[in-house]
Design a protein around this motif. Structure first.
Motif, PDB file in Angstrom:
ATOM      1  N   ARG A  94       0.832  -1.361   0.045  1.00  0.00           N
ATOM      2  CA  ARG A  94       0.304  -0.244   0.209  1.00  0.00           C
ATOM      3  C   ARG A  94       0.712   1.313  -0.155  1.00  0.00           C
ATOM      4  N   SER A  95       1.997   1.249   0.726  1.00  0.00           N
ATOM      5  CA  SER A  95       3.022   2.253  -0.162  1.00  0.00           C
ATOM      6  C   SER A  95       3.090   2.969  -1.054  1.00  0.00           C
ATOM      7  N   PHE A  96       3.224   1.859  -2.127  1.00  0.00           N
ATOM      8  CA  PHE A  96       3.655   2.327  -3.287  1.00  0.00           C
ATOM      9  C   PHE A  96       1.956   2.319  -4.193  1.00  0.00           C
ATOM     10  N   VAL A  97       1.281   1.538  -3.909  1.00  0.00           N
ATOM     11  CA  VAL A  97      -0.140   1.425  -4.615  1.00  0.00           C
ATOM     12  C   VAL A  97      -0.510   3.312  -4.571  1.00  0.00           C
ATOM     13  N   PRO A  99      -0.068   6.408  -3.108  1.00  0.00           N
ATOM     14  CA  PRO A  99      -0.044   7.684  -2.721  1.00  0.00           C
ATOM     15  C   PRO A  99      -0.392   8.860  -4.093  1.00  0.00           C
ATOM     16  N   HIS A 100      -0.454   7.446  -4.727  1.00  0.00           N
ATOM     17  CA  HIS A 100      -0.741   8.768  -6.238  1.00  0.00           C
ATOM     18  C   HIS A 100      -2.265   8.278  -6.252  1.00  0.00           C
ATOM     19  N   LEU A 101      -3.282   7.489  -5.514  1.00  0.00           N
ATOM     20  CA  LEU A 101      -4.462   7.226  -5.800  1.00  0.00           C
ATOM     21  C   LEU A 101      -5.197   7.811  -5.035  1.00  0.00           C
ATOM     22  N   ARG A 102      -4.781   9.139  -4.250  1.00  0.00           N
ATOM     23  CA  ARG A 102      -5.372   9.379  -3.517  1.00  0.00           C
ATOM     24  C   ARG A 102      -6.282  10.825  -3.705  1.00  0.00           C
ATOM     25  N   LYS A 103      -6.615  10.959  -3.411  1.00  0.00           N
ATOM     26  CA  LYS A 103      -8.595  12.198  -3.942  1.00  0.00           C
ATOM     27  C   LYS A 103      -7.408  13.585  -4.933  1.00  0.00           C
ATOM     28  N   ASN A 104      -6.954  13.938  -3.707  1.00  0.00           N
ATOM     29  CA  ASN A 104      -6.531  15.443  -3.745  1.00  0.00           C
ATOM     30  C   ASN A 104      -5.355  14.851  -5.724  1.00  0.00           C
ATOM     31  N   LYS A 105      -4.438  13.698  -4.823  1.00  0.00           N
ATOM     32  CA  LYS A 105      -3.274  13.693  -5.848  1.00  0.00           C
ATOM     33  C   LYS A 105      -4.093  13.004  -7.162  1.00  0.00           C
ATOM     34  N   VAL A 106      -5.234  12.490  -7.621  1.00  0.00           N
ATOM     35  CA  VAL A 106      -6.110  12.458  -8.317  1.00  0.00           C
ATOM     36  C   VAL A 106      -6.453  13.647  -8.935  1.00  0.00           C
ATOM     37  N   LEU A 218       3.356   2.498 -12.446  1.00  0.00           N
ATOM     38  CA  LEU A 218       4.705   1.219 -12.829  1.00  0.00           C
ATOM     39  C   LEU A 218       6.320   2.325 -12.217  1.00  0.00           C
ATOM     40  N   SER A 219       6.701   3.486 -13.059  1.00  0.00           N
ATOM     41  CA  SER A 219       7.819   3.984 -12.470  1.00  0.00           C
ATOM     42  C   SER A 219       7.290   4.071 -10.648  1.00  0.00           C
ATOM     43  N   HIS A 220       6.738   4.459  -9.825  1.00  0.00           N
ATOM     44  CA  HIS A 220       6.102   4.860  -9.021  1.00  0.00           C
ATOM     45  C   HIS A 220       6.422   3.429  -8.378  1.00  0.00           C
ATOM     46  N   TRP A 221       5.971   2.702  -8.710  1.00  0.00           N
ATOM     47  CA  TRP A 221       5.641   1.154  -8.094  1.00  0.00           C
ATOM     48  C   TRP A 221       7.073   0.736  -7.908  1.00  0.00           C
ATOM     49  N   VAL A 222       8.051   0.745  -8.805  1.00  0.00           N
ATOM     50  CA  VAL A 222       9.680  -0.273  -8.429  1.00  0.00           C
ATOM     51  C   VAL A 222      10.657   1.229  -8.057  1.00  0.00           C
ATOM     52  N   ASN A 223      10.241   2.280  -8.223  1.00  0.00           N
ATOM     53  CA  ASN A 223      11.531   3.308  -7.776  1.00  0.00           C
ATOM     54  C   ASN A 223      11.201   4.318  -5.786  1.00  0.00           C
ATOM     55  N   GLU A 224      10.036   3.917  -5.855  1.00  0.00           N
ATOM     56  CA  GLU A 224       9.403   4.411  -4.356  1.00  0.00           C
ATOM     57  C   GLU A 224       9.537   3.525  -3.591  1.00  0.00           C
ATOM     58  N   ALA A 225      11.307   3.526  -3.750  1.00  0.00           N
ATOM     59  CA  ALA A 225      11.162   2.356  -2.342  1.00  0.00           C
ATOM     60  C   ALA A 225      11.228   2.691  -0.803  1.00  0.00           C
ATOM     61  N   THR A 226      11.160   1.532   0.112  1.00  0.00           N
ATOM     62  CA  THR A 226      12.404   1.544   1.369  1.00  0.00           C
ATOM     63  C   THR A 226      13.363   0.544   1.533  1.00  0.00           C
ATOM     64  N   PRO A 227      14.187   0.871   1.714  1.00  0.00           N
ATOM     65  CA  PRO A 227      14.974   2.406   1.725  1.00  0.00           C
ATOM     66  C   PRO A 227      15.821   2.401   0.290  1.00  0.00           C
ATOM     67  N   PRO A 228      15.362   4.054   0.202  1.00  0.00           N
ATOM     68  CA  PRO A 228      15.728   4.765  -1.176  1.00  0.00           C
ATOM     69  C   PRO A 228      16.702   4.305  -1.570  1.00  0.00           C
ATOM     70  N   GLY A 229      16.732   3.656  -3.546  1.00  0.00           N
ATOM     71  CA  GLY A 229      17.841   3.623  -3.697  1.00  0.00           C
ATOM     72  C   GLY A 229      17.683   1.819  -4.325  1.00  0.00           C
ATOM     73  N   GLY A 359      -7.786   2.238  -5.398  1.00  0.00           N
ATOM     74  CA  GLY A 359      -8.180   2.905  -6.673  1.00  0.00           C
ATOM     75  C   GLY A 359      -9.976   3.227  -6.631  1.00  0.00           C
ATOM     76  N   ARG A 360     -10.422   3.915  -5.467  1.00  0.00           N
ATOM     77  CA  ARG A 360     -11.724   4.074  -5.678  1.00  0.00           C
ATOM     78  C   ARG A 360     -11.932   5.413  -5.950  1.00  0.00           C
ATOM     79  N   TYR A 361     -10.797   6.694  -5.466  1.00  0.00           N
ATOM     80  CA  TYR A 361     -11.304   7.679  -5.706  1.00  0.00           C
ATOM     81  C   TYR A 361     -10.657   8.156  -7.132  1.00  0.00           C
ATOM     82  N   PHE A 362      -9.578   7.165  -8.066  1.00  0.00           N
ATOM     83  CA  PHE A 362      -8.890   7.183  -9.354  1.00  0.00           C
ATOM     84  C   PHE A 362     -10.613   6.731 -10.254  1.00  0.00           C
ATOM     85  N   GLY A 363     -11.040   5.288  -9.600  1.00  0.00           N
ATOM     86  CA  GLY A 363     -11.939   4.926  -9.999  1.00  0.00           C
ATOM     87  C   GLY A 363     -12.948   5.569 -10.288  1.00  0.00           C
ATOM     88  N   SER A 364     -13.621   5.840  -9.190  1.00  0.00           N
ATOM     89  CA  SER A 364     -15.197   7.283  -9.383  1.00  0.00           C
ATOM     90  C   SER A 364     -15.030   8.679 -10.238  1.00  0.00           C
TER      91      SER A 364
END
Length: 406
Positions: A94-97, A99-106, A218-229, A359-364
């Protein structure tokens, strides 16, 4: 468990039961709510929960119920997917899925993502004067929106639709014998071919965005990792990507179709919405309740647990029928009727608790934009009275064919 199976349910042929649910599950849900709201279904080897309060209780109880683990789900998606994972693994997904699907970001990107596709498709239909608005507009908009968001812009829409239809057929393949064997194993075998095709298509994209990150999902999913890099591996990405392709690509288009069918059933309310687009979100909210595009979630029981007065043993699979709960008369009087003016209440179309739909905000938003553009392009839109709509499915329930004229 036979004492928790109504006689009519124990006697019905599994294939016939599946066919009947696909045609129209609501009479069966209503009968189960009345006679056995927590029932053992032999043909699926799982417990079915159908009343609002019990469905909600199962969805919210993380201590007693593990995320989706029914055999069809795990056979299709594999371990550590967003719907089945728990604990630290679920939090990581959920940490990578999320953030970019939250209502304000969408709201910052969804218009530019969806409206050009919607307008292009509608322009191609204008001279026709009639269409199946699901197959020729709503599904393609929905598929293209998520595909483009993820970074699959070069994958044709027809291929994306073939992917989610193939995966969907396998996921709804719940029929099992008493030995735990699928009654229709070919559905899972076909899905294996689809998954191999997805990996062959997406592997190069993941490798590219790992080298050169961009703003795709997909780029966010792959690269926004913890720890960075330390980018995530492809193998960690795929189980959740399969879930996303299946659920996210179909739900907005089918949700819009369900809303439109509901509005067609209430001509006065349809005219009200067309005259005031600010009501589209309310119309969609009622549409999700009336026909929930994803109708069922599953859980595995972590310890002997009582649900609705019935003791369900550890290790059993429980299916919560959101579609049934969303028509439970105790929560939604006259629930079989689409009604824009229904007093607003929360529904369970997007699940509840930790496994609520990311994805509820994106889908809506995709659904709202698709209907706004449709109403703008075709002010005279009406249901084609010479051709019947087609509504099908129970695990996934949708208006899959809706002939219209303008």
């Amino acid at each position: 468990m036979s004492q928790h199976t109504p006689k009519w349910l124990s006697e019905i042929d599994p294939v016939e039961f599946e066919r009947a649910l696909t045609d129209d599950p609501y009479p069966y849900w209503a009968r189960l709510r009345e006679e056995a709201p927590v029932a053992w279904v032999p043909s699926m080897q799982m417990w079915m929960v159908t009343r609002w309060r019990e469905v909600r209780a199962v969805a919210m109880d993380r201590k007693s119920f593990h995320g989706a683990c029914d055999p069809a789900h795990m056979r299709l998606f594999g371990e550590n997917n967003v719907l089945s994972a728990e604990g630290a693994v679920h939090a990581e997904i959920r940490s990578f899925v999320d953030p970019h699907l939250r209502k304000n970001k969408v709201s910052t990107y969804v218009d530019d993502l969806v409206r050009p596709t919607a307008r292009r498709l509608l322009e191609s239909l204008k001279s026709r004067r009639k269409a199946d608005i699901v197959a020729e507009y709503l599904e393609p908009v929905s598929v293209r929106a998520l595909g483009d968001y993820l970074g699959l812009r070069d994958v044709p829409s027809a291929q994306l639709m073939r992917w989610f239809h193939g995966l969907g057929t396998a996921l709804v393949n719940k029929g099992m014998d008493e030995h735990g064997n699928f009654l229709a194993p070919e559905a899972q075998q076909h899905a294996d071919v689809i998954k191999a095709e997805i990996r062959a298509t997406v592997d190069p994209i993941l490798d590219r965005v790992r080298r050169t990150p961009d703003d795709s999902g997909l780029s966010h999913w792959v690269n926004e990792a913890t720890p960075p890099g330390q980018p995530r591996s492809n193998d960690f990405i795929y189980p959740t990507l399969f879930v996303t392709i299946l659920g996210g690509m179909q739900e907005p288009g089918h949700g819009a179709a369900n809303t439109l069918l509901g509005l067609f059933s209430r001509p006065d309310q349809f005219e009200e919405v067309r005259a005031d687009w600010s009501l589209i979100e309310l119309a969609n909210h009622e549409g999700y309740r009336w026909i929930s595009p994803i109708g069922v979630f599953t859980r595995r029981v972590m310890k002997d647990t009582e649900v609705g007065g019935v003791l369900i043993p550890e290790g059993a699979i429980v299916a919560g029928s959101m579609a049934s709960a969303n028509r439970d008369p105790e929560q939604f009087p006259d629930g079989d009727v689409y009604d824009l003016r229904r007093p607003p209440k929360s529904h369970i179309a997007f699940n509840m608790g930790a496994h609520s739909c990311a994805g509820r905000y994106f889908g809506s938003a995709v659904q709202r934009i698709a209907l706004e553009e449709l109403f703008a392009a075709f002010p005279g839109l009406a249901q084609d009275k010479d051709a019947d709509p087609t509504v099908s499915g129970w695990f996934f329930r949708a208006t899959v064919g809706l002939p219209v004229v303008w």
